[in-house]
Design an enzyme around this catalytic site. Sequence first.
Site, PDB file in Angstrom:
ATOM      1  N   TYR A 101      43.489  47.992  50.764  1.00  0.00           N
ATOM      2  CA  TYR A 101      42.973  47.554  49.451  1.00  0.00           C
ATOM      3  C   TYR A 101      43.407  46.118  49.149  1.00  0.00           C
ATOM      4  CZ  TYR A 101      43.086  47.274  44.273  1.00  0.00           C
ATOM      5  OH  TYR A 101      42.959  46.884  42.975  1.00  0.00           O
ATOM      6  N   SER A 119      43.314  41.211  41.687  1.00  0.00           N
ATOM      7  CA  SER A 119      44.563  41.930  41.445  1.00  0.00           C
ATOM      8  C   SER A 119      45.716  41.054  41.912  1.00  0.00           C
ATOM      9  CB  SER A 119      44.567  43.235  42.242  1.00  0.00           C
ATOM     10  OG  SER A 119      45.881  43.767  42.306  1.00  0.00           O
TER      11      SER A 119
HETATM   12  N1  LIG Z   1      44.352  49.986  38.009  1.00  0.00           N
HETATM   13  C1  LIG Z   1      45.047  48.982  38.499  1.00  0.00           C
HETATM   14  O1  LIG Z   1      46.260  49.031  38.644  1.00  0.00           O
HETATM   15  C2  LIG Z   1      44.344  47.721  38.889  1.00  0.00           C
HETATM   16  C3  LIG Z   1      45.109  46.582  39.095  1.00  0.00           C
HETATM   17  C4  LIG Z   1      44.488  45.402  39.447  1.00  0.00           C
HETATM   18  C5  LIG Z   1      43.123  45.368  39.605  1.00  0.00           C
HETATM   19  N2  LIG Z   1      42.371  46.494  39.422  1.00  0.00           N
HETATM   20  C6  LIG Z   1      40.934  46.411  39.652  1.00  0.00           C
HETATM   21  O2  LIG Z   1      40.228  46.597  38.454  1.00  0.00           O
HETATM   22  C7  LIG Z   1      38.929  47.149  38.752  1.00  0.00           C
HETATM   23  C8  LIG Z   1      38.696  48.341  37.859  1.00  0.00           C
HETATM   24  O3  LIG Z   1      39.648  49.355  38.196  1.00  0.00           O
HETATM   25  P1  LIG Z   1      40.161  50.482  37.205  1.00  0.00           P
HETATM   26  O4  LIG Z   1      41.620  50.377  37.170  1.00  0.00           O
HETATM   27  O5  LIG Z   1      39.419  50.437  35.937  1.00  0.00           O
HETATM   28  O6  LIG Z   1      39.823  51.788  38.057  1.00  0.00           O
HETATM   29  P2  LIG Z   1      38.524  52.689  38.073  1.00  0.00           P
HETATM   30  O7  LIG Z   1      38.333  53.286  36.727  1.00  0.00           O
HETATM   31  O8  LIG Z   1      38.710  53.605  39.208  1.00  0.00           O
HETATM   32  O9  LIG Z   1      37.369  51.678  38.377  1.00  0.00           O
HETATM   33  C9  LIG Z   1      36.849  51.448  39.666  1.00  0.00           C
HETATM   34  C10 LIG Z   1      35.340  51.368  39.591  1.00  0.00           C
HETATM   35  O10 LIG Z   1      34.785  51.274  40.883  1.00  0.00           O
HETATM   36  C11 LIG Z   1      33.792  52.290  41.017  1.00  0.00           C
HETATM   37  N3  LIG Z   1      33.597  52.741  42.384  1.00  0.00           N
HETATM   38  C12 LIG Z   1      34.530  53.201  43.227  1.00  0.00           C
HETATM   39  N4  LIG Z   1      33.923  53.536  44.401  1.00  0.00           N
HETATM   40  C13 LIG Z   1      32.598  53.307  44.252  1.00  0.00           C
HETATM   41  C14 LIG Z   1      31.466  53.460  45.101  1.00  0.00           C
HETATM   42  N5  LIG Z   1      31.566  53.932  46.333  1.00  0.00           N
HETATM   43  N6  LIG Z   1      30.271  53.111  44.620  1.00  0.00           N
HETATM   44  C15 LIG Z   1      30.138  52.634  43.382  1.00  0.00           C
HETATM   45  N7  LIG Z   1      31.174  52.457  42.541  1.00  0.00           N
HETATM   46  C16 LIG Z   1      32.402  52.808  42.978  1.00  0.00           C
HETATM   47  C17 LIG Z   1      34.336  53.398  40.166  1.00  0.00           C
HETATM   48  O11 LIG Z   1      33.353  54.373  39.921  1.00  0.00           O
HETATM   49  P3  LIG Z   1      33.808  55.877  39.485  1.00  0.00           P
HETATM   50  O12 LIG Z   1      34.201  55.784  38.067  1.00  0.00           O
HETATM   51  O13 LIG Z   1      32.589  56.663  39.715  1.00  0.00           O
HETATM   52  O14 LIG Z   1      34.956  56.248  40.374  1.00  0.00           O
HETATM   53  C18 LIG Z   1      34.756  52.623  38.958  1.00  0.00           C
HETATM   54  O15 LIG Z   1      33.636  52.286  38.184  1.00  0.00           O
HETATM   55  C19 LIG Z   1      38.934  47.444  40.217  1.00  0.00           C
HETATM   56  O16 LIG Z   1      38.298  46.399  40.922  1.00  0.00           O
HETATM   57  C20 LIG Z   1      40.394  47.473  40.573  1.00  0.00           C
HETATM   58  O17 LIG Z   1      40.611  47.144  41.912  1.00  0.00           O
HETATM   59  C21 LIG Z   1      42.957  47.669  39.044  1.00  0.00           C
END
Ligand SMILES: NC(=O)c1ccc[n+]([C@@H]2O[C@H](COP(=O)([O-])OP(=O)(O)OC[C@H]3O[C@@H](n4cnc5c(N)ncnc54)[C@H](OP(=O)(O)O)[C@@H]3O)[C@@H](O)[C@H]2O)c1
Lengths: 252, 437
Positions: A158, A145
Amino acid sequence: MLDAFGQPQSIVVLGGTSDIAGAVVDRLCARRCRTVVLAGRDPARLRDAAARATRAGATQLSEVVFDAREVTAAGTTVDRCFDAAGDVDVVLLAVGVLSGRDNELDAAHAADVAAVTYAWPVAAATRAAARLVDQGYGRLVVLSSVAAVRVRRANFVYASAKAGLDAFALELADTVRASGVTVQVIRPGFVRTKMTAGLPAAPFATTPAAVADAVVTGLATTDTVIWVPQALRWVFGVLTLLPTAIWKRLPG
Amino acid sequence: MVEPRSREELRHLLDATGPRVDTSSIIARGLGRSYGDAAQCAGGRVVRLQGSPHIGAVDANTGTIDVEAGVSLDALMRHTLMRGWFVPVTPGTRQVTVGGALAADVHGKNHHRDGSICAHVESLTLESPAGTFEVGPERDPELFWATAGGMGLTGVITRATLRLLPVETDRMVVDTDRFDDLDAVMAAMEEGDDRYRYSVAWVDCTAGSRAGRAVLTRGDHARREDLGPVRRRPGARGSSGLPATRLGVPHRLPLHPLNGATIRAFNEAWYRRAPRQRRDEIQPLGRFFHPLDGVADWNRLYGPRGFVQYQFVVGPTDGALVRRAIELFSSRALPSFLAVLKRFGPGDPGPLSFPMAGWTLAVDLPVGPELLPRTLDELDELVAGAGGRVYLAKDARLRPELLAAMYPRAGDLARTRRRVDPAGILRSDLSRRLSID
Ligand SMILES: NC(=O)c1ccc[n+]([C@@H]2O[C@H](COP(=O)([O-])OP(=O)(O)OC[C@H]3O[C@@H](n4cnc5c(N)ncnc54)[C@H](OP(=O)(O)O)[C@@H]3O)[C@@H](O)[C@H]2O)c1
Ligand SMILES: Cc1cc2nc3c(=O)[nH]c(=O)nc-3n(C[C@H](O)[C@H](O)[C@H](O)COP(=O)(O)OP(=O)(O)OC[C@H]3O[C@@H](n4cnc5c(N)ncnc54)[C@H](O)[C@@H]3O)c2cc1C
């Protein structure tokens, strides 16, 4: 196998229920990808994600259930994914949880965020890299990120975890390069997903679709770092140089 | 990468049943001139035959020669030309091995008349996991043809007996014609190719409204009387008509030296340089057959991200597909350099052998433009729909689902493979990518 444009025929998604990962899988399956292994914590949501991948064109689906708070089990989880897939062309690491201002001083929360966003991904990436090296080829894509580049107060637990993961992944890339395995670090800005639901959007906010497009085009390159949107590379080039006093007063 | 020093060492590498065996995948490699992943095997073993410098004598009665598979066509040509013989088929580069040429069943500018290289093979020796096989068109034709164009998937070819072509000189007599549009050049090829042993056209795929203009070169080996009073025997005064590689490409080129603009400029120059019509020009062999071999490392011209080659063939009445392909490249501004158009004669029985009667178009496309992967996918569908196919020796991106439509006899290969490689250790990245069992 990866084709001349870096397009995979098989993918393992760690964090298979992530919104960003779902958009990536849609695109890859529209092209060459047929084998999809989704690992996540919630069986019902995993089934939904698998159904979505099937609609996109996947023909060989597997689901693996794990909890990223169980850091020591990361290697086993990755092995189960590889064993289900056969040849693995791409591993996408999308696990993470956001921290907020409500529980900044809650040790249990900090431990969870650090485990899920840093410790588990580090262990899992290490095992995935080792499996890819054994296999002789493959690409590991790590969702980092822009938060990793300069940590902000708003989500510092985070962001510090991402900073660690980002630095780790860059060195991992160097470590495996000679074996033909590549590691690519994706640095998105604010993305509208379930992770950021309810939060006010930051400047340069983007969508899972845009991040997924960047990941798919990135597969054709050997760039180690990909920024989404690209402009953030220059923005953060400047932001990292700002004196702390000014940095602290920036909105968002 | 392993380089066995003896037949025993090679047999040991292929042994999938004994004690102490490495059953990881294995595939042969020649000089690695296939553009794609045919001679790669990630995580497995790649076998290179140590090129023995020894080349036997030409049997003057039969015009045949015994060669080891690791010998390059370049070395073979230099050796036989001196003695008045030429290789039966040569691809656009001489830097390929005999083994690689047979495994891809390579074609040359004479395909419309002479077919591909495996039509000129008397016999070959194949080392497979199940044993050593001596095969030819009469002896175990099933295994021979599975190996001809079989992309190394039946075993390692170690030796072959080839039928050569007698020549009087090391020069070519060449006719050149320039055409303003594609229909004109295709009509000229249909009408006149049969009068020449060699024929190929270069087509401009870049220049908007000028897309489709072409330079057609056709020729034959020069006879002694074609050269006039200075009678040149092949190899006279040390010359073999094959220049040493010259004109290296500097290592530190700017990132994308061949971008749309430079490619357009190159194509313009190439077209302008050609005469509207020239007859009976005497050319050295190297210039006629291998213009690219004159530029060492020419493929670095494409920059670090490299390029893909796309070559397809469609039937004689599907020439419209050639037009469609050129339109797609030019209208989507996908820069392409050196598009080559040729008419093939009938194919041979190899299940994975590429040539079949009709039109073949080969293009070099720098990797980069976002529309490129999708455009090639669209073309694949059109080609498969017309009963045509793409060339596996140059492929690195075909969708596996289309393989069966393009190579309907691929199933025959699978049967032969189970016979000579029951444990299935002969695999390449190509066979894995396209699920060729
Ligand atoms: N959204 C943003 O602004 C942003 C920006 C930069 C980087 N990112 C990164 O991109 C990646 C994907 O994020 P996203 O935006 O697509 O959000 P997301 O849909 O919430 O994805 C996060 C993933 O992590 C899983 N997860 C969370 N806690 C967990 C646990 N205890 N055990 C197993 N799995 C777990 C979630 O599972 P569940 O679906 O079951 O919750 C989901 O599959 C992440 O690494 C995030 O940090 C996001
Ligand atoms: C500039 C250029 C122009 C070309 N023009 C043409 C052309 O006009 N016509 C044409 O047909 N092709 C053409 N080609 C493609 C080339 O001829 C083929 O890819 C050929 O197979 C390359 O031979 P190689 O020795 O380099 O084999 P490699 O590229 O190393 O291997 C090619 C295939 O042959 C197999 N193989 C190699 N050696 C053996 C062996 N001893 N036993 C069993 N299998 C083996 C490999 O497993 C692999 O599947 C061109 C290539 C280039 C770079």
